[in-house]
Scaffold this active site. Structure first.
Site, short mmCIF file in Angstrom:
data_model
loop_
_atom_site.label_atom_id
_atom_site.label_comp_id
_atom_site.label_asym_id
_atom_site.label_seq_id
_atom_site.Cartn_x
_atom_site.Cartn_y
_atom_site.Cartn_z
N ASN A 51 -1.86 2.95 -4.11
CA ASN A 51 -1.32 2.30 -5.30
C ASN A 51 -2.43 1.42 -5.86
O ASN A 51 -2.72 0.36 -5.32
CB ASN A 51 -0.09 1.46 -4.88
N LYS A 64 -2.53 -0.18 -8.55
CA LYS A 64 -2.01 -1.34 -9.31
C LYS A 64 -2.78 -1.48 -10.62
O LYS A 64 -3.18 -0.47 -11.21
CB LYS A 64 -2.04 -2.61 -8.46
N GLU A 101 8.28 -1.89 2.37
CA GLU A 101 7.18 -2.81 2.13
C GLU A 101 7.71 -4.25 2.19
O GLU A 101 8.24 -4.74 1.19
CB GLU A 101 6.57 -2.57 0.75
N SER A 119 -0.44 -4.50 3.48
CA SER A 119 -1.67 -4.80 4.20
C SER A 119 -2.05 -3.73 5.22
O SER A 119 -2.53 -4.05 6.31
CB SER A 119 -1.59 -6.19 4.85
P1 PGA Z 1 -1.38 -3.99 -0.05
O1 PGA Z 1 -0.29 -3.48 -1.11
O2 PGA Z 1 -1.80 -2.77 0.75
O3 PGA Z 1 -2.49 -4.55 -0.89
O4 PGA Z 1 -0.70 -4.99 0.80
C1 PGA Z 1 0.69 -2.54 -0.74
C2 PGA Z 1 1.55 -2.23 -1.92
O5 PGA Z 1 1.80 -3.10 -2.75
O6 PGA Z 1 2.03 -1.08 -2.07
#
Ligand code: PGA
Length: 252
Positions: free
Chosen positions: A12, A14, A167, A212
């Protein structure tokens, strides 16, 4: 991992990346894909979905959106409809991510409507569920996730091949992943509820963990029962890290 389910590693991205950077990341994933056992998905920002999908044509790496509107088209300034994502080359869409639930006040009702729209457009939804730190501390984590599942999933979700991502909100982007015991317990609960609600077909619904995930913890998380893959945020922006996570999946 769940026997018989092909592992799935999703990135993802983002709200990150230039057009050029997205293409470079896609190229790196494309190049490594033939040597990776897991199925791979990348979810760029809307603006780059088409270019990335073009770049990944003919290879095993799928492309997804990070959200879609509940209506297929219309007067919704700034939004993107599921048929537009499909038209741009996406096959999947992330829905109900905690950043959308928190920053855009998306309730499970809205996620449900978006999920219906995704399925109608031929997109496979990845529905995110997860509790906040306060909810976990109050002992309500499983109840919160169970309620999100009940309220966010439409009929037909399981048979269409819909995917769930657990999540925990407090683990996203914080460097703190949930403990292996907590992940295993939550995934067992999710599997149990899905099979209860949708029947045996839900035994092969992919259940991802997100929050994470990084090269250092991926192998242990991905080895847990009922964890069929990962939804990776920050680490998916660095090709070497994303690919190291994907390589941490043990081949059956
Ligand atoms: P992260 O995000 O791996 O940076 O914790 C996970 C997500 O939001 O899907």
């Amino acid at each position: 991992m769940t026997p018989g389910i092909r592992p799935f590693i999703a990135g993802n991205w983002k709200m990150n990346g230039t057009w050029r950077g997205s293409i470079a990341l896609a190229d790196a994933v494309r190049e490594a894909a033939p040597s990776i056992y897991a199925d791979l998905l990348v979810c760029p920002p809307f603006l780059h979905v088409h270019s990335v999908a073009q770049r990944l044509l003919g290879c095993r790496v799928a492309v997804g959106g990070q959200d879609c509107h509940a209506q297929p088209a219309g007067a919704h300034t700034g939004d993107i409809g599921a048929p537009m994502l499909r038209d741009a080359g996406a096959t999947h869409v992330i829905l109900g991510h905690s950043e959308r639930r928190a920053n855009h006040a998306e309730s499970s009702d809205i996620v449900l409507a978006k999920c219906r729209a995704a399925l109608a457009a031929g997109l496979l939804p990845i529905i995110c569920v997860g509790e906040t730190r306060a909810e976990r501390d109050a002992g309500a984590a499983q109840a919160v996730v169970a309620e999100q599942l009940t309220e966010s999933l439409p009929l037909g979700f399981v048979t269409a091949g819909g995917i769930i991502a657990y999540e925990p909100v407090w683990a996203i982007g914080t460097g703190l992943s949930a403990t292996e015991d907590d992940v295993a317990a939550m995934h067992a609960m999710i599997r149990h509820r899905l099979v209860d609600a949708y029947g045996p077909a839900a035994r092969t619904t992919r259940l991802l963990y997100g929050g994470s995930v990084k090269p250092a913890n991926a192998a242990a998380l991905l080895a847990l029962p009922e964890v069929d893959g990962a939804l990776v945020g920050g680490a998916s922006l660095v090709a070497a890290d994303f690919l190291a996570i994907a390589r941490a999946v043990a081949a059956e």
